[in-house]
Design a protein around this motif. Sequence first.
Motif, PDB file in Angstrom:
ATOM      1  N   LYS A  38      63.371 -55.010   5.025  1.00 14.31           N
ATOM      2  CA  LYS A  38      62.743 -55.706   3.897  1.00 14.31           C
ATOM      3  C   LYS A  38      63.763 -56.537   3.123  1.00 14.31           C
ATOM      4  O   LYS A  38      63.634 -56.728   1.915  1.00 14.31           O
ATOM      5  CB  LYS A  38      62.029 -54.724   2.966  1.00 14.31           C
ATOM      6  CG  LYS A  38      61.094 -53.753   3.679  1.00 14.31           C
ATOM      7  CD  LYS A  38      60.477 -52.776   2.700  1.00 14.31           C
ATOM      8  CE  LYS A  38      59.768 -51.647   3.429  1.00 14.31           C
ATOM      9  NZ  LYS A  38      59.184 -50.654   2.524  1.00 14.31           N
ATOM     10  N   ASP A  66      57.255 -57.797   6.591  1.00 10.85           N
ATOM     11  CA  ASP A  66      55.934 -57.261   6.935  1.00 10.85           C
ATOM     12  C   ASP A  66      54.878 -58.287   6.583  1.00 10.85           C
ATOM     13  O   ASP A  66      54.843 -58.795   5.455  1.00 10.85           O
ATOM     14  CB  ASP A  66      55.659 -55.967   6.163  1.00 10.85           C
ATOM     15  CG  ASP A  66      56.678 -54.880   6.463  1.00 10.85           C
ATOM     16  OD1 ASP A  66      56.605 -54.297   7.553  1.00 10.85           O
ATOM     17  OD2 ASP A  66      57.540 -54.613   5.603  1.00 10.85           O
ATOM     18  N   HIS A  79      54.368 -55.098   2.289  1.00  8.85           N
ATOM     19  CA  HIS A  79      54.518 -53.908   3.118  1.00  8.85           C
ATOM     20  C   HIS A  79      53.311 -52.997   2.942  1.00  8.85           C
ATOM     21  O   HIS A  79      52.887 -52.732   1.826  1.00  8.85           O
ATOM     22  CB  HIS A  79      55.793 -53.160   2.720  1.00  8.85           C
ATOM     23  CG  HIS A  79      56.041 -51.907   3.489  1.00  8.85           C
ATOM     24  ND1 HIS A  79      56.368 -51.907   4.821  1.00  8.85           N
ATOM     25  CD2 HIS A  79      55.997 -50.612   3.108  1.00  8.85           C
ATOM     26  CE1 HIS A  79      56.535 -50.671   5.233  1.00  8.85           C
ATOM     27  NE2 HIS A  79      56.299 -49.862   4.215  1.00  8.85           N
TER      28      HIS A  79
END
Length: 412
Positions: A38, A66, A79
């Motif tokens: 991330k 994501d 996410h």
Amino acid sequence: MLKTIFNIYAFALFANFAYSRCGWNTIDGNPPSLVGHKGEKAFMPEHTLGSYHMAALEAVDYIETDISISKDGVLVIVHNGWLGQTTNVAELPQFADRKKQYIFNGKYAKINRTEWFVWDFTYAELKTINRIQDTDYAYRPQYFNNDFYILTFDEYLDHIENLSKNLDRQLGVALELKFSEVFNSLFPSDNGRGYEDKVLEVLSKRNYNINQPPPSNPVINNGDLLDHILNIKPSNYTKSSYKPVSFLSFDHETCEYLGKKTKIPVISLNLNSPWMYTPKGLDKIASYSKILSPEKNILLAGPELYFEFNEISYNKTEIESMGGFLEPKELIRESHKRGIELSPFTLYDSRQPSGLLCTRFNDTRFKYCPKNRKEEMFYYFELGCSYITVENIFEAQILRLAFDSKIASKDC
């Protein structure tokens, strides 16, 4: 602590020049690539311009993201698909009524929680919601809260491409297709794969599919890892004719679909599929994916103990018919025979618990239990993993250099 870290760093720098290399145990003999989970979420709110920029400045190899879809069909970076943990949505009264229970019981995606879900917001609404650092981790800086907004997939790619250009550093993108079943049910298409096709369309327009898969890198010479981190180009350097990119998914059917639709490398993520850790399982994976990314405990405790302690049931007769479970070293060896690289996830910041089973359960069947992040990373380095998903990239870089020095100091 800081003095110790810099002592390790200084030793690594010296050793890279002072000794000759023996080699890494990866499939191609090169140091493993570091994948920033991330971005750099150890210091910045996740999936933000700040976290991606910091990861690039820390010389990470790939920046993972994501991909979700908003109510009006815009690909966005979120996410898991819910917003409560990492945004200020709970503080916004205009969205109080959007919090709801959502239940989905798919083959790969299972959700049962009450939250604010990304697919209940248009992108214009999402743009008014700010990112915050996950408050479960008090030691992470909170002063960047509300400085960043939710990005579109195109904005993520714009940012990584601009960073690559401005820093003159080739940054890879690792794209996780999260909850394919959910998005394909919410946004139905003729072939049932509208979510995957939507992502592929964006990449095609941006030429990410050109010259894929990329050619294998030559084995690096002494000092090249340090040069790579410092962005020192070799004398024979030529600019790559491809953009480093890979797909990730926990959904085997998504992986298989992508493996047929594109030559972009596909990474099979896994938490709970026992069949994958057998010889015949690896044969199947190799047909659509050249990178297997297991939860890291599978590569430490071994499949049998992992599934036992996580209470994941399986048919023992079926596993035996597929060749039986492969223990970590066997799994690496058999994967490499099939051209499959290993990529464990996630090695956390040293300030938080490692999440290793052996630290939570006192059982003599655990053959080894790393006591700290150095021992943990060195274990996966020694095993021969080609990629490692990490948080606190600064620490990971130091440890990768230190291990490179350890290899170089061996009497070959």
